[in-house]
Structures are given as structure tokens and as C-alpha cells.
Design a protein around this motif. Structure first.
Motif, mmCIF file in Angstrom:
data_model
loop_
_atom_site.group_PDB
_atom_site.id
_atom_site.type_symbol
_atom_site.label_atom_id
_atom_site.label_comp_id
_atom_site.label_asym_id
_atom_site.label_seq_id
_atom_site.Cartn_x
_atom_site.Cartn_y
_atom_site.Cartn_z
ATOM 1 N N VAL A 45 -100.620 17.977 -21.854
ATOM 2 C CA VAL A 45 -100.169 19.374 -21.968
ATOM 3 C C VAL A 45 -101.198 20.294 -21.331
ATOM 4 N N ILE A 49 -100.671 22.656 -17.804
ATOM 5 C CA ILE A 49 -100.866 24.104 -17.729
ATOM 6 C C ILE A 49 -102.006 24.430 -16.775
ATOM 7 N N ARG A 99 -101.493 22.266 -32.751
ATOM 8 C CA ARG A 99 -100.137 21.897 -32.334
ATOM 9 C C ARG A 99 -100.160 21.483 -30.870
ATOM 10 N N ASN A 101 -98.325 21.377 -27.972
ATOM 11 C CA ASN A 101 -97.268 21.728 -27.033
ATOM 12 C C ASN A 101 -97.701 22.919 -26.194
ATOM 13 N N ALA A 102 -97.055 23.068 -25.063
ATOM 14 C CA ALA A 102 -97.428 24.104 -24.102
ATOM 15 C C ALA A 102 -97.216 25.505 -24.666
ATOM 16 N N THR A 103 -96.154 25.696 -25.421
ATOM 17 C CA THR A 103 -95.864 27.015 -25.979
ATOM 18 C C THR A 103 -96.990 27.481 -26.895
ATOM 19 N N GLU A 104 -97.435 26.622 -27.777
ATOM 20 C CA GLU A 104 -98.517 26.974 -28.698
ATOM 21 C C GLU A 104 -99.810 27.286 -27.945
ATOM 22 N N GLU A 106 -100.082 28.362 -24.811
ATOM 23 C CA GLU A 106 -99.883 29.645 -24.123
ATOM 24 C C GLU A 106 -99.987 30.817 -25.098
ATOM 25 N N GLU A 107 -99.451 30.650 -26.313
ATOM 26 C CA GLU A 107 -99.544 31.709 -27.319
ATOM 27 C C GLU A 107 -100.991 31.951 -27.746
#
Length: 134
Positions: A45, A49, A99, A101-104, A106-107
């Protein structure tokens, strides 16, 4: 120009050059892929990114506790993987990235600052010494 994650051993001079800019952003992850399951899951991950976002003003590094032990010295975080971000000389993030994952990720990076682990060695300063890997 290199893209994605640079290798701290073979790209020491390029890393130091990039970090010399007062606007440079350093995104690094401390992990241990040999024995940390979360780190093994997080590494792809992080690399994905990094390949999308890295450039002259944003440098991404993965520092493995085993592989980069000489660089990290005696420092071992309480938990892994540990996300550390600098904007110029300012530490902006030092947080366990729990966590995978890419979303976490990025957040976390979108937050202006989040420091939960302030007792870090001066990783950026060490990386700015272009001969550290010799």
C-alpha cells in the motif's frame, strides 16, 4: 528522476539533496516486514502511493528495523508500522498506521499534524547527511 520509494542505502545522496529544500516533504514508514504482519500487509500500500505521489518535493522511504538497524540505532517504536512525516524541518506526523489501506493512509497524510510519538531520533537530519550509507 527517481519515482516512488527511494532506497536509503543506495540513494543516500539523492535523498539528502531532496531534503535540502525547505519545502521538501519526507514521508517515511518504520516497519519490520520479517516479523510484523501488519508491516508486510502495509508495504505494498505504501509503495503504491509512493509511486503515485513521490517527486522532487515529496520523498517516500520505507525503513525496516532489521535492514536499517544501523541507521536507526537503538530506537525501536512501541508499535509498528510507524508513519513519520516532515514538512521541511518540521515534524508533522508520528503515528502508528494501524489500518492497512490506501484510504486510511491518505486520510492520515491529509491531516495538518498528528504527533503521537514525539520521542523520535532526528531521522530527517540523519538522512540529510548524504554519506550516512557509506
Amino acid at each position: 528522476m527517481s519515482t516512488g520509494c527511494l532506497d536509503p542505502w543506495s540513494d543516500a545522496a539523492e535523498i539528502a539533496d531532496r531534503l535540502a529544500s525547505p519545502f521538501a516533504r519526507l514521508v517515511l514508514m518504520l516497519g519490520a516486514e520479517d516479523w510484523c504482519e501488519t508491516c508486510r500487509l502495509f508495504r505494498p500500500v505504501f509503495d503504491s502511493i509512493a509511486h503515485q505521489r513521490a517527486g522532487r518535493q515529496e520523498t517516500w522511504l520505507w525503513l525496516d528495523l532489521e535492514e536499517h538497524g544501523e541507521f536507526l540505532g537503538d530506537y525501536i517504536p512501541d508499535s509498528l508500522p510507524l508513519l513519520v512525516v516532515y514538512k521541511g524541518a518540521q515534524l508533522t506526523h508520528a503515528v502508528i498506521a494501524g489500518r492497512v489501506n490506501a484510504t486510511e493512509l491518505e486520510e492520515l497524510l491529509a491531516q495538518p499534524s498528528r504527533i503521537e510519538h514525539s520521542a523520535l531520533p532526528d531521522l530527517r537530519g540523519r538522512l540529510m547527511s548524504s554519506d550516512w550509507a557509506l
